[in-house]
Design an enzyme around this catalytic site. Structure first.
Site, PDB file in Angstrom:
ATOM      1  N   ASP A   9      27.112  35.417  37.023  1.00  0.00           N
ATOM      2  CA  ASP A   9      26.345  33.601  36.964  1.00  0.00           C
ATOM      3  C   ASP A   9      26.998  32.961  35.701  1.00  0.00           C
ATOM      4  O   ASP A   9      25.595  32.959  35.061  1.00  0.00           O
ATOM      5  CB  ASP A   9      25.710  33.430  37.944  1.00  0.00           C
ATOM      6  CG  ASP A   9      25.352  31.999  38.612  1.00  0.00           C
ATOM      7  OD1 ASP A   9      25.882  31.124  38.036  1.00  0.00           O
ATOM      8  OD2 ASP A   9      24.642  32.368  39.349  1.00  0.00           O
ATOM      9  N   ILE A  10      27.986  31.791  35.766  1.00  0.00           N
ATOM     10  CA  ILE A  10      27.558  31.700  34.764  1.00  0.00           C
ATOM     11  C   ILE A  10      26.594  30.296  34.734  1.00  0.00           C
ATOM     12  O   ILE A  10      25.948  29.421  33.091  1.00  0.00           O
ATOM     13  CB  ILE A  10      29.141  30.066  34.334  1.00  0.00           C
ATOM     14  CG1 ILE A  10      29.638  29.573  33.231  1.00  0.00           C
ATOM     15  CG2 ILE A  10      29.406  29.567  35.689  1.00  0.00           C
ATOM     16  CD1 ILE A  10      30.913  29.618  32.875  1.00  0.00           C
ATOM     17  N   GLY A  31      32.203  27.244  45.619  1.00  0.00           N
ATOM     18  CA  GLY A  31      32.849  28.711  44.271  1.00  0.00           C
ATOM     19  C   GLY A  31      32.152  28.016  43.371  1.00  0.00           C
ATOM     20  O   GLY A  31      31.006  27.426  43.356  1.00  0.00           O
ATOM     21  N   VAL A  32      32.462  27.637  42.107  1.00  0.00           N
ATOM     22  CA  VAL A  32      31.660  27.963  40.538  1.00  0.00           C
ATOM     23  C   VAL A  32      30.795  26.140  40.584  1.00  0.00           C
ATOM     24  O   VAL A  32      30.509  26.352  40.345  1.00  0.00           O
ATOM     25  CB  VAL A  32      32.275  28.448  39.293  1.00  0.00           C
ATOM     26  CG1 VAL A  32      33.347  27.340  39.203  1.00  0.00           C
ATOM     27  CG2 VAL A  32      31.262  28.376  38.247  1.00  0.00           C
ATOM     28  N   ASP A  33      32.228  25.793  41.136  1.00  0.00           N
ATOM     29  CA  ASP A  33      31.539  23.662  41.481  1.00  0.00           C
ATOM     30  C   ASP A  33      30.656  23.864  42.388  1.00  0.00           C
ATOM     31  O   ASP A  33      29.015  23.248  41.875  1.00  0.00           O
ATOM     32  CB  ASP A  33      32.914  23.562  42.031  1.00  0.00           C
ATOM     33  CG  ASP A  33      32.982  21.890  41.701  1.00  0.00           C
ATOM     34  OD1 ASP A  33      32.360  21.295  41.077  1.00  0.00           O
ATOM     35  OD2 ASP A  33      33.842  21.043  42.011  1.00  0.00           O
ATOM     36  N   SER A 120      40.767  28.764  38.448  1.00  0.00           N
ATOM     37  CA  SER A 120      41.754  29.120  39.315  1.00  0.00           C
ATOM     38  C   SER A 120      41.716  30.007  40.032  1.00  0.00           C
ATOM     39  O   SER A 120      43.174  29.883  40.966  1.00  0.00           O
ATOM     40  CB  SER A 120      43.298  28.420  38.629  1.00  0.00           C
ATOM     41  OG  SER A 120      43.281  27.071  39.055  1.00  0.00           O
ATOM     42  N   THR A 121      40.967  30.762  39.632  1.00  0.00           N
ATOM     43  CA  THR A 121      41.715  32.716  40.132  1.00  0.00           C
ATOM     44  C   THR A 121      40.510  32.741  41.828  1.00  0.00           C
ATOM     45  O   THR A 121      40.795  33.828  42.386  1.00  0.00           O
ATOM     46  CB  THR A 121      41.012  33.314  38.837  1.00  0.00           C
ATOM     47  OG1 THR A 121      39.641  33.642  39.112  1.00  0.00           O
ATOM     48  CG2 THR A 121      41.644  32.771  37.806  1.00  0.00           C
ATOM     49  N   GLY A 122      39.907  31.840  42.031  1.00  0.00           N
ATOM     50  CA  GLY A 122      39.288  31.949  43.302  1.00  0.00           C
ATOM     51  C   GLY A 122      39.626  30.756  43.940  1.00  0.00           C
ATOM     52  O   GLY A 122      41.086  31.820  44.987  1.00  0.00           O
TER      53      GLY A 122
HETATM   54  N1  AR6 Z   1      29.615  32.135  38.190  1.00  0.00           N
HETATM   55  C1  AR6 Z   1      30.721  32.188  37.586  1.00  0.00           C
HETATM   56  N2  AR6 Z   1      32.295  32.447  38.185  1.00  0.00           N
HETATM   57  C2  AR6 Z   1      31.888  32.365  39.704  1.00  0.00           C
HETATM   58  C3  AR6 Z   1      30.712  31.508  39.656  1.00  0.00           C
HETATM   59  C4  AR6 Z   1      29.735  31.800  39.490  1.00  0.00           C
HETATM   60  N3  AR6 Z   1      28.209  31.522  39.416  1.00  0.00           N
HETATM   61  N4  AR6 Z   1      31.022  31.144  41.453  1.00  0.00           N
HETATM   62  C5  AR6 Z   1      32.138  32.115  41.824  1.00  0.00           C
HETATM   63  N5  AR6 Z   1      33.018  31.962  40.079  1.00  0.00           N
HETATM   64  P1  AR6 Z   1      36.268  28.947  42.535  1.00  0.00           P
HETATM   65  P2  AR6 Z   1      39.223  27.508  41.838  1.00  0.00           P
HETATM   66  C6  AR6 Z   1      34.271  32.804  39.848  1.00  0.00           C
HETATM   67  O1  AR6 Z   1      36.966  28.843  43.513  1.00  0.00           O
HETATM   68  O2  AR6 Z   1      40.027  28.360  41.793  1.00  0.00           O
HETATM   69  C7  AR6 Z   1      36.109  24.194  44.326  1.00  0.00           C
HETATM   70  O3  AR6 Z   1      36.157  24.121  46.008  1.00  0.00           O
HETATM   71  C8  AR6 Z   1      35.426  33.001  40.888  1.00  0.00           C
HETATM   72  O4  AR6 Z   1      34.814  34.677  41.251  1.00  0.00           O
HETATM   73  O5  AR6 Z   1      35.222  28.899  41.957  1.00  0.00           O
HETATM   74  O6  AR6 Z   1      39.507  27.021  40.462  1.00  0.00           O
HETATM   75  C9  AR6 Z   1      36.360  23.725  43.388  1.00  0.00           C
HETATM   76  O7  AR6 Z   1      35.847  21.845  43.730  1.00  0.00           O
HETATM   77  C10 AR6 Z   1      36.578  33.017  40.289  1.00  0.00           C
HETATM   78  O8  AR6 Z   1      37.397  34.084  39.924  1.00  0.00           O
HETATM   79  O9  AR6 Z   1      37.061  27.887  42.087  1.00  0.00           O
HETATM   80  C11 AR6 Z   1      37.718  23.073  43.631  1.00  0.00           C
HETATM   81  O10 AR6 Z   1      38.245  22.865  45.551  1.00  0.00           O
HETATM   82  C12 AR6 Z   1      36.589  31.478  39.684  1.00  0.00           C
HETATM   83  O11 AR6 Z   1      35.063  31.857  39.037  1.00  0.00           O
HETATM   84  C13 AR6 Z   1      38.341  24.524  43.731  1.00  0.00           C
HETATM   85  O12 AR6 Z   1      36.778  25.303  44.147  1.00  0.00           O
HETATM   86  C14 AR6 Z   1      36.878  30.159  39.918  1.00  0.00           C
HETATM   87  O13 AR6 Z   1      36.832  30.275  41.424  1.00  0.00           O
HETATM   88  C15 AR6 Z   1      38.329  25.485  42.624  1.00  0.00           C
HETATM   89  O14 AR6 Z   1      39.345  26.513  42.785  1.00  0.00           O
END
Ligand code: AR6
Length: 173
Positions: A9-10, A31-33, A120-122
């Site tokens: 977890d970042i 997600g991470v945001d 972008s991979t989520g």
């Molecule tokens: N720590 C590290 N990596 C994580 C965590 C964490 N706590 N949680 C998820 N990931 P995503 P996107 C990984 O969906 O695809 C949001 O709603 C996850 O497994 O967070 O860039 C934003 O507001 C994946 O590999 O971001 C945007 O609307 C990676 O983080 C949208 O999602 C990115 O997944 C951005 O989508």
């Protein structure tokens, strides 16, 4: 510049800066945001609102920097990855821009250790294999890389972790 790979977890990483995979509103999401805003507290959102009031939305591929609130990192660099909707050179270039612009902002703020999630991979569905290639290549080709001590790739899911492990090991051999 060295690179390190971590699975987890970042929001727990004590780097000078962690990168957030944000959206153009800069006002949080899933997600991470979501994790960064939840754990970092409302100071991060307030800083994002101040930036939005000044410059408007953040364009895809661009990055902005804020404080990190309650997180162990010093700064959060918010970048907006491209939404995947089929292969295109434009999307690849925009994802590379995210890494390059985040690193440029890091250098400007004297950040020595920076941690990236797999942008972008989520929710944005960018193919993980292609995204990992772009991330690793862009970081390695970064023009001012001597000004950064360490880049940490933080993978949350097994698939990304395995991809990065394989690709980073191949480079080291
Ligand atoms: N720590 C590290 N990596 C994580 C965590 C964490 N706590 N949680 C998820 N990931 P995503 P996107 C990984 O969906 O695809 C949001 O709603 C996850 O497994 O967070 O860039 C934003 O507001 C994946 O590999 O971001 C945007 O609307 C990676 O983080 C949208 O999602 C990115 O997944 C951005 O989508």
């Amino acid at each position: 510049m060295t690179t390190e790979l971590i699975k987890g977890d970042i929001t727990t990483i004590k780097a000078d800066a962690i990168v957030n995979a944000a959206n153009s509103s800069l006002l949080g999401g899933g997600g991470v945001d979501g994790a960064i805003h939840r754990k970092g507290g409302k100071a991060i959102l307030e800083a994002c609102v101040t930036i939005r009031d000044k410059q408007g939305k953040c364009k895809t591929g661009n990055a902005v920097i804020t404080i990190a609130g309650n997180l162990p990192a010093k700064y959060v660099i918010h970048t907006v990855g491209p939404v995947w909707n089929g292969d295109s050179e434009e999307k690849n270039a925009l994802l590379a821009d995210c890494y390059r612009n985040s690193l440029t902002l890091a250098v400007k703020n004297n950040v020595k250790v920076i941690a990236f999630p797999n942008i972008s991979t989520g929710i944005y569905h960018f193919p993980k294999d292609k995204a990992a290639d772009i991330a690793i290549t862009t970081v390695n080709n970064f023009a001012q890389k001597e000004k950064i001590d360490k880049v940490i790739f933080v993978c949350f899911d097994d698939e990304n972790y395995q991809l990065y492990e394989e690709k980073l090991n191949r480079i080291k051999q």
